[in-house]
Design a protein around this motif. Sequence first.
Motif, PDB file in Angstrom:
ATOM      1  N   PRO A  61      54.771  39.511  53.646  1.00  0.00           N
ATOM      2  CA  PRO A  61      55.994  38.728  52.746  1.00  0.00           C
ATOM      3  C   PRO A  61      55.574  37.882  51.432  1.00  0.00           C
ATOM      4  N   ILE A  62      54.308  37.782  51.378  1.00  0.00           N
ATOM      5  CA  ILE A  62      53.638  37.039  50.146  1.00  0.00           C
ATOM      6  C   ILE A  62      53.131  38.129  49.235  1.00  0.00           C
ATOM      7  N   TRP A  63      53.576  37.851  47.738  1.00  0.00           N
ATOM      8  CA  TRP A  63      53.292  38.863  46.958  1.00  0.00           C
ATOM      9  C   TRP A  63      52.000  38.239  46.465  1.00  0.00           C
ATOM     10  N   VAL A  64      50.931  39.136  46.050  1.00  0.00           N
ATOM     11  CA  VAL A  64      49.567  38.841  45.205  1.00  0.00           C
ATOM     12  C   VAL A  64      49.713  39.177  43.964  1.00  0.00           C
ATOM     13  N   GLY A  65      49.558  38.614  42.966  1.00  0.00           N
ATOM     14  CA  GLY A  65      49.640  39.182  41.583  1.00  0.00           C
ATOM     15  C   GLY A  65      48.845  38.682  40.609  1.00  0.00           C
ATOM     16  N   ALA A  66      48.785  39.304  39.302  1.00  0.00           N
ATOM     17  CA  ALA A  66      47.900  38.670  38.247  1.00  0.00           C
ATOM     18  C   ALA A  66      48.616  38.886  37.120  1.00  0.00           C
ATOM     19  N   SER A  67      48.121  38.369  36.056  1.00  0.00           N
ATOM     20  CA  SER A  67      49.039  38.580  34.682  1.00  0.00           C
ATOM     21  C   SER A  67      48.078  39.781  34.013  1.00  0.00           C
ATOM     22  N   TYR A  68      49.093  40.688  33.402  1.00  0.00           N
ATOM     23  CA  TYR A  68      48.449  41.696  32.853  1.00  0.00           C
ATOM     24  C   TYR A  68      47.686  41.375  31.653  1.00  0.00           C
ATOM     25  N   ASN A  69      46.368  41.794  31.124  1.00  0.00           N
ATOM     26  CA  ASN A  69      45.842  41.716  30.145  1.00  0.00           C
ATOM     27  C   ASN A  69      44.966  42.875  29.640  1.00  0.00           C
ATOM     28  N   PRO A  70      45.480  43.381  28.614  1.00  0.00           N
ATOM     29  CA  PRO A  70      44.855  44.679  28.076  1.00  0.00           C
ATOM     30  C   PRO A  70      43.508  44.907  28.304  1.00  0.00           C
ATOM     31  N   GLN A  71      42.811  43.726  28.019  1.00  0.00           N
ATOM     32  CA  GLN A  71      41.109  43.834  27.994  1.00  0.00           C
ATOM     33  C   GLN A  71      40.765  43.857  29.630  1.00  0.00           C
ATOM     34  N   LEU A  72      41.480  43.471  30.600  1.00  0.00           N
ATOM     35  CA  LEU A  72      41.225  43.660  31.944  1.00  0.00           C
ATOM     36  C   LEU A  72      41.799  45.087  32.691  1.00  0.00           C
ATOM     37  N   ALA A  73      42.604  45.826  31.802  1.00  0.00           N
ATOM     38  CA  ALA A  73      43.452  46.955  32.472  1.00  0.00           C
ATOM     39  C   ALA A  73      42.551  47.829  33.120  1.00  0.00           C
ATOM     40  N   ARG A  74      41.361  48.220  32.641  1.00  0.00           N
ATOM     41  CA  ARG A  74      40.392  49.113  33.245  1.00  0.00           C
ATOM     42  C   ARG A  74      40.085  48.676  34.665  1.00  0.00           C
ATOM     43  N   ASP A  75      39.610  47.218  34.739  1.00  0.00           N
ATOM     44  CA  ASP A  75      39.450  46.769  35.968  1.00  0.00           C
ATOM     45  C   ASP A  75      40.445  46.697  36.982  1.00  0.00           C
ATOM     46  N   LEU A  76      41.680  46.456  36.486  1.00  0.00           N
ATOM     47  CA  LEU A  76      42.923  46.152  37.229  1.00  0.00           C
ATOM     48  C   LEU A  76      43.173  47.465  37.830  1.00  0.00           C
ATOM     49  N   LEU A  77      42.977  48.504  36.999  1.00  0.00           N
ATOM     50  CA  LEU A  77      43.336  49.888  37.688  1.00  0.00           C
ATOM     51  C   LEU A  77      42.211  50.376  38.689  1.00  0.00           C
ATOM     52  N   GLY A  78      41.249  49.709  38.873  1.00  0.00           N
ATOM     53  CA  GLY A  78      40.037  49.969  39.780  1.00  0.00           C
ATOM     54  C   GLY A  78      40.249  48.977  41.016  1.00  0.00           C
ATOM     55  N   ALA A  79      41.339  48.115  40.993  1.00  0.00           N
ATOM     56  CA  ALA A  79      41.352  46.959  41.969  1.00  0.00           C
ATOM     57  C   ALA A  79      43.026  47.122  42.479  1.00  0.00           C
ATOM     58  N   THR A  80      43.576  48.414  42.380  1.00  0.00           N
ATOM     59  CA  THR A  80      45.070  48.267  42.812  1.00  0.00           C
ATOM     60  C   THR A  80      45.298  47.746  44.402  1.00  0.00           C
ATOM     61  N   GLU A  81      44.423  48.022  45.272  1.00  0.00           N
ATOM     62  CA  GLU A  81      44.631  47.531  46.222  1.00  0.00           C
ATOM     63  C   GLU A  81      44.708  46.106  46.665  1.00  0.00           C
ATOM     64  N   ARG A  82      44.028  45.355  45.649  1.00  0.00           N
ATOM     65  CA  ARG A  82      44.130  43.705  45.481  1.00  0.00           C
ATOM     66  C   ARG A  82      45.334  43.107  45.215  1.00  0.00           C
ATOM     67  N   PHE A  83      46.230  43.839  44.543  1.00  0.00           N
ATOM     68  CA  PHE A  83      47.295  43.207  43.637  1.00  0.00           C
ATOM     69  C   PHE A  83      48.799  43.855  44.120  1.00  0.00           C
ATOM     70  N   ASP A  84      49.825  43.129  44.256  1.00  0.00           N
ATOM     71  CA  ASP A  84      50.912  43.789  44.480  1.00  0.00           C
ATOM     72  C   ASP A  84      51.781  43.763  43.235  1.00  0.00           C
ATOM     73  N   HIS A  85      51.502  42.944  42.220  1.00  0.00           N
ATOM     74  CA  HIS A  85      52.225  42.897  40.983  1.00  0.00           C
ATOM     75  C   HIS A  85      51.337  42.451  39.953  1.00  0.00           C
ATOM     76  N   LEU A  86      51.991  42.797  38.811  1.00  0.00           N
ATOM     77  CA  LEU A  86      51.233  42.231  37.516  1.00  0.00           C
ATOM     78  C   LEU A  86      52.584  41.599  36.688  1.00  0.00           C
ATOM     79  N   ALA A  87      52.245  40.372  36.233  1.00  0.00           N
ATOM     80  CA  ALA A  87      53.149  39.651  35.331  1.00  0.00           C
ATOM     81  C   ALA A  87      52.841  39.904  33.833  1.00  0.00           C
ATOM     82  N   MET A  88      53.903  40.147  33.126  1.00  0.00           N
ATOM     83  CA  MET A  88      53.935  40.160  31.688  1.00  0.00           C
ATOM     84  C   MET A  88      54.986  39.359  31.102  1.00  0.00           C
TER      85      MET A  88
END
Length: 143
Positions: A6-33
């Motif tokens: 029931p708790i969402w874990v998210g991060a702010s989307y940043n294009p400089q980190l996009a490649r790393d975020l795509l490699g860590a999809t299991e760690r985040f439920d959402h990205l904020a923009m």
Amino acid sequence: MPAGGPIWVGASYNPQLARDLLGATERFDHLAMSGPPRPEDRYFAEIPSHFVLLVHDLHETVGPIADPIDATNVERARELVALLRAPWAVLQVRCSSTEPLDLDVDHPLPPVYSVDMLERLTTQAKSLAERIGAPLVLENVPN
């Protein structure tokens, strides 16, 4: 329901980190923009298939919720919600106003000091949610 419960874990989307975020999809439920992706962002096309995207800080787009909201800004917010297919949008309530008020409500304490202020805030928030086509999450933050 997010993967973590029931708790969402998210991060702010940043294009400089996009490649790393795509490699860590299991760690985040959402990205904020808070705005649309940049045209030069080569990774963004992959992002929506891996993450729920949320519109964060509509205050930057529409201005103070305590004042009447400009139709042009509402349209920009509606377009961003549609572009990101956001299930909701976050409005950071600073509750500052350019209209005369008896109380200073531009600080991190709860913004509702009276029934009148509660009515004003809820009327504006409901109207904005309806106009952008998405429910709002109201986040009280210091200015």
